[in-house]
Design a protein around this motif. Sequence first.
Motif, PDB file in Angstrom:
ATOM      1  N   GLU A 107       0.804  -1.091   0.035  1.00 15.23           N
ATOM      2  CA  GLU A 107      -0.203   0.035   0.005  1.00 15.23           C
ATOM      3  C   GLU A 107       0.674   1.180   0.213  1.00 15.23           C
ATOM      4  OE1 GLU A 107      -3.048  -0.166   2.831  1.00 15.23           O
ATOM      5  OE2 GLU A 107      -3.746  -2.165   2.444  1.00 15.23           O
ATOM      6  N   HIS A 108       2.252   1.133   0.254  1.00 19.71           N
ATOM      7  CA  HIS A 108       3.094   2.322   0.347  1.00 19.71           C
ATOM      8  C   HIS A 108       4.549   1.595   0.185  1.00 19.71           C
ATOM      9  CE1 HIS A 108       3.730   1.031   4.403  1.00 19.71           C
ATOM     10  NE2 HIS A 108       2.477   0.931   4.653  1.00 19.71           N
ATOM     11  N   SER A 109       5.468   2.364   0.245  1.00 17.47           N
ATOM     12  CA  SER A 109       6.972   1.993  -0.035  1.00 17.47           C
ATOM     13  C   SER A 109       7.183   1.117   0.880  1.00 17.47           C
ATOM     14  CB  SER A 109       7.776   3.180  -0.425  1.00 17.47           C
ATOM     15  OG  SER A 109       7.611   4.009   0.942  1.00 17.47           O
ATOM     16  N   GLU A 110       6.826   1.223   2.136  1.00 15.62           N
ATOM     17  CA  GLU A 110       7.383   0.574   3.366  1.00 15.62           C
ATOM     18  C   GLU A 110       6.513  -0.869   3.800  1.00 15.62           C
ATOM     19  OE1 GLU A 110      10.316   1.219   4.633  1.00 15.62           O
ATOM     20  OE2 GLU A 110      10.215   3.101   2.986  1.00 15.62           O
ATOM     21  N   ASP A 111       5.537  -0.936   3.014  1.00 13.80           N
ATOM     22  CA  ASP A 111       4.566  -2.206   3.295  1.00 13.80           C
ATOM     23  C   ASP A 111       5.300  -3.466   2.776  1.00 13.80           C
ATOM     24  OD1 ASP A 111       2.502  -4.172   3.449  1.00 13.80           O
ATOM     25  OD2 ASP A 111       1.173  -3.111   2.052  1.00 13.80           O
ATOM     26  N   THR A 112       5.566  -4.376   3.633  1.00 13.80           N
ATOM     27  CA  THR A 112       6.016  -5.660   3.686  1.00 13.80           C
ATOM     28  C   THR A 112       5.095  -6.818   3.605  1.00 13.80           C
ATOM     29  OG1 THR A 112       6.281  -5.859   6.192  1.00 13.80           O
ATOM     30  CG2 THR A 112       8.279  -4.873   4.713  1.00 13.80           C
ATOM     31  N   LYS A 113       3.623  -6.676   3.782  1.00  9.09           N
ATOM     32  CA  LYS A 113       2.716  -7.662   3.783  1.00  9.09           C
ATOM     33  C   LYS A 113       2.099  -7.660   2.330  1.00  9.09           C
ATOM     34  CE  LYS A 113      -1.213  -9.594   6.157  1.00  9.09           C
ATOM     35  NZ  LYS A 113      -2.649  -9.390   6.222  1.00  9.09           N
ATOM     36  N   GLY A 114       1.522  -6.658   1.884  1.00 10.02           N
ATOM     37  CA  GLY A 114       0.999  -6.601   0.758  1.00 10.02           C
ATOM     38  C   GLY A 114      -0.151  -7.325   0.335  1.00 10.02           C
ATOM     39  N   HIS A 115      -0.552  -7.235  -0.817  1.00 11.60           N
ATOM     40  CA  HIS A 115      -1.798  -7.860  -1.430  1.00 11.60           C
ATOM     41  C   HIS A 115      -1.462  -8.636  -2.472  1.00 11.60           C
ATOM     42  CE1 HIS A 115      -4.486  -5.342   1.055  1.00 11.60           C
ATOM     43  NE2 HIS A 115      -3.775  -4.127   0.733  1.00 11.60           N
ATOM     44  N   LYS A 116      -1.982  -9.984  -2.425  1.00 10.16           N
ATOM     45  CA  LYS A 116      -1.652 -10.862  -3.466  1.00 10.16           C
ATOM     46  C   LYS A 116      -2.623 -10.868  -4.633  1.00 10.16           C
ATOM     47  CE  LYS A 116      -1.497 -15.870  -4.313  1.00 10.16           C
ATOM     48  NZ  LYS A 116      -1.872 -17.304  -3.607  1.00 10.16           N
ATOM     49  N   VAL A 117      -1.791 -10.689  -6.090  1.00 11.47           N
ATOM     50  CA  VAL A 117      -2.773 -10.302  -7.089  1.00 11.47           C
ATOM     51  C   VAL A 117      -2.351 -11.400  -8.171  1.00 11.47           C
ATOM     52  CG1 VAL A 117      -3.441  -8.363  -8.845  1.00 11.47           C
ATOM     53  CG2 VAL A 117      -2.689  -7.775  -6.610  1.00 11.47           C
ATOM     54  N   ASN A 118      -3.490 -11.926  -8.907  1.00  6.29           N
ATOM     55  CA  ASN A 118      -3.173 -12.968  -9.698  1.00  6.29           C
ATOM     56  C   ASN A 118      -3.710 -12.181 -11.053  1.00  6.29           C
ATOM     57  OD1 ASN A 118      -2.296 -15.450  -8.431  1.00  6.29           O
ATOM     58  ND2 ASN A 118      -4.304 -15.473  -7.704  1.00  6.29           N
ATOM     59  N   ILE A 119      -2.626 -12.028 -11.883  1.00  9.66           N
ATOM     60  CA  ILE A 119      -2.922 -11.185 -12.978  1.00  9.66           C
ATOM     61  C   ILE A 119      -2.996 -12.380 -14.203  1.00  9.66           C
ATOM     62  CG2 ILE A 119      -2.233  -9.603 -14.816  1.00  9.66           C
ATOM     63  CD1 ILE A 119      -0.188  -8.570 -12.415  1.00  9.66           C
ATOM     64  N   GLY A 120      -4.092 -12.436 -15.061  1.00 10.42           N
ATOM     65  CA  GLY A 120      -4.428 -13.507 -15.862  1.00 10.42           C
ATOM     66  C   GLY A 120      -3.793 -13.303 -17.072  1.00 10.42           C
ATOM     67  N   ILE A 121      -3.760 -13.977 -18.126  1.00 10.01           N
ATOM     68  CA  ILE A 121      -3.167 -13.706 -19.332  1.00 10.01           C
ATOM     69  C   ILE A 121      -3.953 -12.619 -20.023  1.00 10.01           C
ATOM     70  CG2 ILE A 121      -2.742 -14.728 -21.729  1.00 10.01           C
ATOM     71  CD1 ILE A 121      -2.237 -17.380 -20.379  1.00 10.01           C
ATOM     72  N   GLY A 122      -3.436 -11.768 -20.640  1.00 10.00           N
ATOM     73  CA  GLY A 122      -3.739 -10.374 -21.125  1.00 10.00           C
ATOM     74  C   GLY A 122      -4.429  -9.176 -20.062  1.00 10.00           C
ATOM     75  N   ASP A 123      -4.447  -9.621 -18.795  1.00 10.19           N
ATOM     76  CA  ASP A 123      -4.935  -8.908 -17.992  1.00 10.19           C
ATOM     77  C   ASP A 123      -3.718  -7.969 -17.578  1.00 10.19           C
ATOM     78  OD1 ASP A 123      -7.428  -9.849 -17.971  1.00 10.19           O
ATOM     79  OD2 ASP A 123      -7.106 -10.872 -16.162  1.00 10.19           O
ATOM     80  N   MET A 124      -3.956  -6.698 -16.957  1.00 10.64           N
ATOM     81  CA  MET A 124      -3.123  -5.494 -16.866  1.00 10.64           C
ATOM     82  C   MET A 124      -3.252  -5.129 -15.437  1.00 10.64           C
ATOM     83  SD  MET A 124      -1.993  -2.462 -19.153  1.00 10.64           S
ATOM     84  CE  MET A 124      -3.461  -1.554 -19.178  1.00 10.64           C
ATOM     85  N   LEU A 125      -2.381  -4.911 -14.438  1.00  4.13           N
ATOM     86  CA  LEU A 125      -2.592  -4.393 -13.324  1.00  4.13           C
ATOM     87  C   LEU A 125      -1.842  -2.950 -13.476  1.00  4.13           C
ATOM     88  CD1 LEU A 125      -3.261  -4.218 -10.287  1.00  4.13           C
ATOM     89  CD2 LEU A 125      -0.912  -5.060 -10.087  1.00  4.13           C
ATOM     90  N   MET A 126      -2.480  -1.814 -13.128  1.00  4.72           N
ATOM     91  CA  MET A 126      -1.661  -0.461 -13.128  1.00  4.72           C
ATOM     92  C   MET A 126      -1.515  -0.209 -11.672  1.00  4.72           C
ATOM     93  SD  MET A 126      -3.144   1.705 -16.150  1.00  4.72           S
ATOM     94  CE  MET A 126      -1.797   2.504 -16.303  1.00  4.72           C
TER      95      MET A 126
END
Length: 171
Positions: A107-126
């Motif tokens: 969520e920021h530059s110091e976050d070490t936990k984060g959120h897992k994101v699966n990006i399917g083929i052809g999908d894009m995460l910005m």
Amino acid sequence: AITLPDVNLLNNEIHSLSMSGKGVSDHQCPISESFYNPPKCKQILQNMVEPLSKLLGIDLDFAYCYARLYLPGEVLEPHTDRESCEISATMTLGYHGNMVWPIYMGEHSEDTKGHKVNIGIGDMLMYHGKELRHWRDPFNGVWQTQLFLHFIDRNGPYAEHAQDKIEVPPT
């Protein structure tokens, strides 16, 4: 929009470059092969400036694109990106294995936990590459092709990084 045939074309470009010995190892992912501004990928990057500018309400310019053919055992350590990656996108072009290899977004530059994101083929995460920490755990698949598209705000603090040019080792 990027169609599935476009995605397959980009994936094939990266694999062809790899088979031709054009991939380089970089310090961030030394096991894998990387490609700076592959021609077909760069065309997609340039074509996305106008529609993404409208969608985001920001006057964008392209910085550069980067593709990586991830190989078994690779790890992407937690990091933030350089100035040319003010506004970034990552797209899965293809993979071989049991499942797509997830990315973790902080969520920021110091976050070490984060959120897992699966990006399917052809999908894009910005995401804001310069601001948000992101990483991947060890890769257990056979290969995964990932495309990174980097943009800057023409009116923002990193405007001088438009159409980024870096020295790339010869292949």
